[in-house]
Write an enzyme that holds these catalytic residues in place. Structure first.
Site, mmCIF file in Angstrom:
data_model
loop_
_atom_site.group_PDB
_atom_site.id
_atom_site.type_symbol
_atom_site.label_atom_id
_atom_site.label_comp_id
_atom_site.label_asym_id
_atom_site.label_seq_id
_atom_site.Cartn_x
_atom_site.Cartn_y
_atom_site.Cartn_z
ATOM 1 N N GLU A 13 0.850 -1.197 0.000
ATOM 2 C CA GLU A 13 0.000 0.000 0.000
ATOM 3 C C GLU A 13 0.881 1.240 0.000
ATOM 4 O O GLU A 13 1.838 1.326 0.772
ATOM 5 C CB GLU A 13 -0.910 0.004 1.232
ATOM 6 C CG GLU A 13 -1.769 1.258 1.382
ATOM 7 C CD GLU A 13 -2.668 1.198 2.621
ATOM 8 O OE1 GLU A 13 -3.099 0.085 2.992
ATOM 9 O OE2 GLU A 13 -2.922 2.258 3.230
ATOM 10 N N GLU A 21 -2.525 11.524 3.587
ATOM 11 C CA GLU A 21 -3.564 11.324 4.586
ATOM 12 C C GLU A 21 -3.575 12.535 5.517
ATOM 13 O O GLU A 21 -2.527 13.139 5.785
ATOM 14 C CB GLU A 21 -3.321 10.045 5.393
ATOM 15 C CG GLU A 21 -3.487 8.764 4.595
ATOM 16 C CD GLU A 21 -3.318 7.517 5.443
ATOM 17 O OE1 GLU A 21 -4.333 6.904 5.820
ATOM 18 O OE2 GLU A 21 -2.152 7.170 5.736
#
Length: 544
Positions: free
Chosen positions: A431, A436
């Protein structure tokens, strides 16, 4: 069909008068040399009509001596330690041959006595030429990208890795995947313990992986175990011998000395060959029993090297895919599909939102994609769109110009997952989190990498301040090459990670994901006064 075997135990009492090799008893204080060495020899299948055995070439030796604490067996210059005094050899020279085995009994203080025995053995088995050609072509490695490339199961079972089958790249970084094994046509076995050394002739050092206590046979160490494993045990390249026999009718790869493959398990250094028609011709499945007779250990090896492809590096300056969000309505069905619902365990993170494809949660208008989290009906709705099965790529630069939502509990993300996730799951697929942000830590943006050993709460992570992240647009970018993953904000690098070919980022396709989550393990407590907030995206562009 397995051959019916008969065993004739041949007991030989050996002493210095008979062989002239055993040392006289000697003592220095409490140090006493072992004496009265006796060796029993069991030539498998030997009887009155077949004194040299049944043709399998298998011989079991068992040594005893007074005042001995361990034993060593020496054949063809290769020395193997056997604390129990038991050793099995699978001889492979066709016909009747005489083999000389030296047994060393070791006492306190390292003082030893020794003797040698000769044994005549019949070998009828000749390995298939195609197997020998296969083994002697190139070098071999653990097939780390395959499920079950390493595992264990009960002794004697025919189901590979019944107790544990390692997922792809599960043991990256412990000293296994960079090893190479060479079976030369002259019978020499070479173990290169670090294939990544620039010049192994000048720097033969590397590390290996093995079972606690059993790996002590390679020498002393002070490495703290990880469970039942010793990881990154220092070991130089070495050579020994190899042969193929067929005890019990099952072809077996025999390594002399302390030769081993993949994971040091002690034992007899015999690897039974399980070859299946559905497997490629350059792949073998091996089984060996450890020195504790506790487990069978399974390995998949291949003579194919890891696909290095091209050494792909920036600059990535050719636009290969983009969405400019210049058509009002739902996101382009050519570019995006949806994750819907609440997922498993709140999408794996105890998140509170339900993902929908409703225009109130996801829409393109006025040149912007808007993903909106909304408090409604006592819960929360939002959207998560992805390019899975529509656009997947390997290496390049991803740029996303975005303005982030605000409010306690909001958790927007711009990220990527390995396209092989349906087959191998997470985190094995890898990933790449490009951006974020959590509303409970306003104006702090982070990037992260998840893969086996560094996932969940232990990713490769870095955060940086972005003042006005929810008021202004910023360009969040990643450059992903065949050796590095580098994160940027507004063209300024702030996070770089260099990786090896064993990680899931190497030469694998990934797809894009855009979403706004609420709460969960990273988003935290949701503000009780939250109503709604949007992530607005001006464009997504991919360059190679």
């Amino acid at each position: 069909m397995k051959k019916l075997k008969y065993s004739l135990g041949i007991f030989i009492a050996l002493n210095s008068l008979l062989f002239g090799c055993q040392e006289d008893d000697a003592s220095v204080g409490e140090i006493i040399a072992p004496s009265n060495i006796q060796v029993s020899i069991d030539i498998v299948g030997a009887d009155a009509n077949n004194p040299n055995g049944d043709g399998s070439g298998t011989v079991n030796f068992s040594a005893t001596a007074d005042n001995a604490i361990t034993y060593k067996f020496v054949f063809n210059g290769n020395e193997e330690v056997s604390p129990s005094g038991n050793k099995t050899y699978d001889f492979s020279v066709t016909g009747i041959s005489t083999y000389t085995i030296t047994v060393i009994a070791v006492g306190t203080g390292g003082i030893s006595s020794s003797t040698s025995v000769d044994v005549e053995v019949l070998v009828l088995y000749e390995p298939p030429i195609e197997l020998i050609t296969l083994l002697t072509t190139g070098s071999w490695r653990i097939k780390s990208e395959a499920s079950g490339h390493f595992g264990l199961g009960p002794v004697g079972a025919n189901v590979p890795a019944e107790f544990f089958a390692a997922p792809p790249n599960d043991k990256a970084g412990v000293g296994m995947y960079d090893d190479r094994y060479i079976f030369s046509a002259d019978g020499t076995f070479t173990h290169i313990t670090n294939s990544e050394n620039d010049d192994p002739t000048e720097d033969p050092s590397g590390t290996v992986f093995g079972r606690i206590n059993l790996i002590d046979e390679l020498g002393s160490h002070s490495i703290t175990p990880n469970g039942a494993d010793i990881e990154n045990y220092p070991l130089d390249d070495y050579t020994g011998g190899w042969s193929v026999s067929a005890p019990g009718g099952l072809e077996t790869l025999n390594l002399t000395g302390t030769g081993f493959i993949g994971y040091y398990t002690g034992g007899n250094h015999r690897y039974e060959l399980f070859r299946f028609a559905q497997q490629p011709p350059n792949e073998l499945i091996l089984r060996t029993t450890d020195g504790n007779n506790e487990f069978d250990w399974w390995f998949i090896i291949t003579s194919e090297e890891v696909d290095t492809g091209d050494d792909v590096q920036p600059p990535f300056d050719t636009l290969i895919w983009s969405d400019e969000f210049d058509i009002n309505g739902a996101p382009s069905a050519t570019n995006w599909t949806y994750d819907l619902g609440t997922g498993t365990n709140g999408w794996g993170n105890n998140e509170s939102q339900t993902y929908t494809n409703d225009p109130s949660n996801v829409i393109v208008e006025n040149g912007l994609l808007k993903i909106t989290a909304i408090a409604e009906n006592g819960g929360y709705t939002s959207a998560r769109i992805k390019s899975q099965d529509l656009f997947e790529f390997t290496y390049g630069r991803v740029e996303v110009r975005a303005k982030l939502p605000a409010g306690g509990g909001t958790w927007p993300a711009i990220w990527m997952l390995g396209a092989n996730i349906p087959d191998i799951g997470w985190p094995n697929c890898g990933e790449i989190d490009i951006m974020e942000h959590v509303g409970n830590n306003q104006d702090v943006v982070s990037s992260a990498l998840h893969f086996p050993g560094n996932s969940g709460g232990n990713p490769i992570f870095k955060a940086t301040d972005v003042p006005g992240a929810s008021m202004d647009f910023h360009v969040y970018a990643v450059e992903w090459s065949s050796s590095d993953i580098v994160f940027f904000i507004d063209g300024v690098e702030y996070h770089r990670y260099s990786y090896t070919q064993n990680l899931p980022f190497y030469n694998k396709d990934f797809f894009l994901i855009l979403n706004v989550a609420m709460g969960g393990s990273f988003g935290g407590t949701i503000d009780s006064g939250f109503t709604e907030s949007s992530m607005e995206i001006d464009y997504v562009r991919v360059y190679q």
